[in-house]
Write an enzyme that holds these catalytic residues in place. Structure first.
Site, mmCIF file in Angstrom:
data_model
loop_
_atom_site.group_PDB
_atom_site.id
_atom_site.type_symbol
_atom_site.label_atom_id
_atom_site.label_comp_id
_atom_site.label_asym_id
_atom_site.label_seq_id
_atom_site.Cartn_x
_atom_site.Cartn_y
_atom_site.Cartn_z
ATOM 1 N N CYS A 1 0.829 -1.207 0.000
ATOM 2 C CA CYS A 1 0.000 0.000 0.000
ATOM 3 C C CYS A 1 0.868 1.265 0.000
ATOM 4 C CB CYS A 1 -0.957 -0.028 1.189
ATOM 5 S SG CYS A 1 -0.201 -0.572 2.742
HETATM 6 N N1 NDP Z 1 -4.450 -4.795 5.092
HETATM 7 C C1 NDP Z 1 -3.852 -4.074 4.148
HETATM 8 O O1 NDP Z 1 -4.092 -2.839 3.993
HETATM 9 C C2 NDP Z 1 -2.899 -4.710 3.220
HETATM 10 C C3 NDP Z 1 -2.503 -6.025 3.364
HETATM 11 N N2 NDP Z 1 -1.633 -6.582 2.457
HETATM 12 C C4 NDP Z 1 -1.132 -7.947 2.604
HETATM 13 O O2 NDP Z 1 -2.166 -8.892 2.504
HETATM 14 C C5 NDP Z 1 -1.824 -10.055 3.226
HETATM 15 C C6 NDP Z 1 -2.971 -10.345 4.177
HETATM 16 O O3 NDP Z 1 -3.083 -9.250 5.053
HETATM 17 P P1 NDP Z 1 -4.432 -8.884 5.782
HETATM 18 O O4 NDP Z 1 -5.587 -9.288 4.972
HETATM 19 O O5 NDP Z 1 -4.299 -7.471 6.209
HETATM 20 O O6 NDP Z 1 -4.283 -9.844 7.069
HETATM 21 P P2 NDP Z 1 -5.394 -10.500 7.997
HETATM 22 O O7 NDP Z 1 -4.691 -10.881 9.240
HETATM 23 O O8 NDP Z 1 -6.580 -9.623 8.092
HETATM 24 O O9 NDP Z 1 -5.827 -11.807 7.187
HETATM 25 C C7 NDP Z 1 -4.942 -12.853 6.931
HETATM 26 C C8 NDP Z 1 -5.739 -14.122 6.711
HETATM 27 O O10 NDP Z 1 -4.826 -15.180 6.420
HETATM 28 C C9 NDP Z 1 -5.118 -16.284 7.300
HETATM 29 N N3 NDP Z 1 -3.900 -17.044 7.543
HETATM 30 C C10 NDP Z 1 -2.833 -16.675 8.285
HETATM 31 N N4 NDP Z 1 -1.892 -17.654 8.273
HETATM 32 C C11 NDP Z 1 -2.397 -18.656 7.513
HETATM 33 C C12 NDP Z 1 -1.907 -19.928 7.123
HETATM 34 N N5 NDP Z 1 -0.706 -20.379 7.507
HETATM 35 N N6 NDP Z 1 -2.696 -20.703 6.337
HETATM 36 C C13 NDP Z 1 -3.906 -20.260 5.920
HETATM 37 N N7 NDP Z 1 -4.424 -19.073 6.275
HETATM 38 C C14 NDP Z 1 -3.674 -18.272 7.049
HETATM 39 C C15 NDP Z 1 -5.626 -15.613 8.555
HETATM 40 O O11 NDP Z 1 -6.316 -16.538 9.358
HETATM 41 P P3 NDP Z 1 -6.391 -16.361 10.957
HETATM 42 O O12 NDP Z 1 -7.576 -15.511 11.204
HETATM 43 O O13 NDP Z 1 -6.527 -17.748 11.458
HETATM 44 O O14 NDP Z 1 -5.114 -15.711 11.412
HETATM 45 C C16 NDP Z 1 -6.514 -14.527 7.966
HETATM 46 O O15 NDP Z 1 -7.768 -15.039 7.587
HETATM 47 C C17 NDP Z 1 -0.537 -9.755 4.012
HETATM 48 O O16 NDP Z 1 0.564 -10.349 3.373
HETATM 49 C C18 NDP Z 1 -0.468 -8.242 3.948
HETATM 50 O O17 NDP Z 1 0.876 -7.820 4.001
HETATM 51 C C19 NDP Z 1 -1.212 -5.857 1.390
HETATM 52 C C20 NDP Z 1 -1.557 -4.553 1.204
HETATM 53 C C21 NDP Z 1 -2.379 -3.848 2.155
HETATM 54 C C1 X2W Z 2 -0.868 -0.015 9.215
HETATM 55 C C2 X2W Z 2 0.031 -1.201 8.997
HETATM 56 O O1 X2W Z 2 0.406 -1.907 9.918
HETATM 57 N N1 X2W Z 2 0.375 -1.416 7.768
HETATM 58 C C3 X2W Z 2 1.219 -2.511 7.374
HETATM 59 C C4 X2W Z 2 1.384 -2.455 5.915
HETATM 60 C C5 X2W Z 2 0.193 -3.017 5.239
HETATM 61 C C6 X2W Z 2 0.497 -4.372 4.733
HETATM 62 O O2 X2W Z 2 0.517 -5.354 5.394
HETATM 63 O O3 X2W Z 2 0.793 -4.294 3.520
HETATM 64 P P1 X2W Z 2 1.691 -5.078 2.589
HETATM 65 O O4 X2W Z 2 1.228 -6.410 2.291
HETATM 66 O O5 X2W Z 2 1.611 -4.149 1.518
HETATM 67 O O6 X2W Z 2 3.061 -5.199 3.117
HETATM 68 C C7 X2W Z 2 2.601 -2.442 7.966
HETATM 69 O O7 X2W Z 2 3.111 -1.365 8.165
HETATM 70 O O8 X2W Z 2 3.205 -3.518 8.114
#
Ligand code: NDP
Ligand code: X2W
Length: 310
Positions: free
Chosen positions: A117
């Site tokens: 992001c």
């Molecule tokens: N949130 C954001 O703004 C952004 C996130 N991302 C990326 O997206 C990815 C997901 O992040 P986000 O959605 O925020 O995280 P969350 O913690 O909200 O969701 C992650 C999901 O993955 C599941 N999970 C974790 N470990 C495993 C595993 N070993 N096997 C199967 N399922 C698993 C979790 O389950 P459980 O509930 O059991 O932990 C949960 O449902 C990350 O890599 C993050 O860096 C990228 C850009 C922005």
């Molecule tokens: C607010 C906050 O905690 N933000 C996350 C970045 C968002 C995220 O997990 O993103 P990517 O998958 O893009 O790495 C962090 O700083 O680690």
């Protein structure tokens, strides 16, 4: 036959947002895993191997495991939203607007790394200025940003929203990443075309979705007598004809009293601004986006659509 899509991590923050964006689409078949089975490795492996495109919304380690689960299956293409593969040259970087030929690269790739992001905001400003020759490769870039708390996934959401959480965060705005080793720095450096790692100072605000990324610059340290106008022109030229990324008109920017971090929440758009005063020594480049929109789930769906067309 409709292409089959599996979102591994569909019950997490990013996964749920992708599912919402896919609701009502009749051109794809969504494979789904029950929430209670979300960590069932065998079921995930079966679903991953049944998909045409798998979108990984998992922590880095789990994303690497998922890629290994389909390594022998050439039919499955992957979009990984984690940080695990973003500077891997074997993966296409999923920022479609970063170069004219990038949509084609994404469309033809087996492996696509969805950008972070914060890097989406920073690279969106830096790369066009590097390509235009305005920003020197070794400029000491600083990136200052604020994110909505959904950026921290389920864990931070619970800490911010639940007053009874043992690690409840009551602060309306906090700095973090204080050791200056944030996981997004390598990606900003590589795709921002910089020879020095940028100094990145992130923060979180008490709002769910939204993001401001700022890159302040000293004009005297840029190439070719750079000005407010020439920087704006380079950005406007780079993004000409784009519908998701908009470069805000200089006059419109100059008339703004403030930039609101949540203005683009719940959209997949991104706005770029050039702030400053003509003739003064500094400019502040600003990107506005939704961390879960163009910063994650919106970009993932954009990339999936490119891959399905490709
Ligand atoms: N949130 C954001 O703004 C952004 C996130 N991302 C990326 O997206 C990815 C997901 O992040 P986000 O959605 O925020 O995280 P969350 O913690 O909200 O969701 C992650 C999901 O993955 C599941 N999970 C974790 N470990 C495993 C595993 N070993 N096997 C199967 N399922 C698993 C979790 O389950 P459980 O509930 O059991 O932990 C949960 O449902 C990350 O890599 C993050 O860096 C990228 C850009 C922005
Ligand atoms: C607010 C906050 O905690 N933000 C996350 C970045 C968002 C995220 O997990 O993103 P990517 O998958 O893009 O790495 C962090 O700083 O680690």
């Amino acid at each position: 036959m409709k292409p089959k899509i599996f979102i591994d991590g569909e019950h997490g923050t990013t996964g749920l947002q992708i599912r919402t964006r896919m609701a009502g689409r009749s051109d794809v078949e969504l494979l789904s895993i029950p929430e209670a089975e979300r960590r069932n490795a065998q079921l995930r492996e079966d679903l991953l191997n049944s998909a045409d495109v798998a979108i990984l919304c998992l922590p880095d380690d789990a994303a690497k495991e998922a890629v290994a689960m389909v390594s022998g299956n050439n039919q499955v293409r992957i979009i990984d939203t984690s940080t695990a593969h973003r500077v891997n040259p074997d993966w296409a970087y999923g920022f479609a607007e970063m170069d004219r030929e990038q949509p084609k690269k994404i469309a033809g790739a087996r492996y696509v790394a969805n950008p972070g992001c914060y890097p989406t905001g920073a690279i969106g400003l830096l790369r066009p200025l590097r390509l235009a020759g305005i920003l020197p490769e070794d400029y000491p870039v600083t990136v200052n940003a604020v994110s909505g708390y959904t950026g921290g996934g389920k864990q931070l959401i619970a800490q911010m929203e639940n007053a009874d959480h043992p690690e409840h965060v009551a602060s309306p705005h906090f700095l973090y990443g204080l050791p200056l080793k944030h996981k997004h720095v390598p990606e900003m450096q590589v795709h921002g075309l910089l020879s020095r790692a940028p100094l990145f100072a992130p923060s979180v605000g008490k709002f769910a979705q939204g993001m401001i990324v700022q890159v302040p610059l000293y004009l005297a340290d840029l190439n070719g007598h750079a000005s407010l106008g020439s920087i704006h022109e380079a950005l406007a030229d780079h993004y000409a004809g784009q519908d998701i990324v908009e470069v805000v008109d200089l006059k419109e920017s100059a008339a703004l009293p403030r930039v609101d971090a949540v203005e683009l929440a719940d959209t997949d758009r991104m706005k770029l601004y050039v702030f400053g005063t003509a003739g003064a020594p500094h400019v502040n480049l600003v990107t506005l986006l939704d961390n879960l929109g163009k910063g994650a789930s919106g970009a993932a769906v954009q990339n999936m659509d490119l891959m399905l067309k490709g």
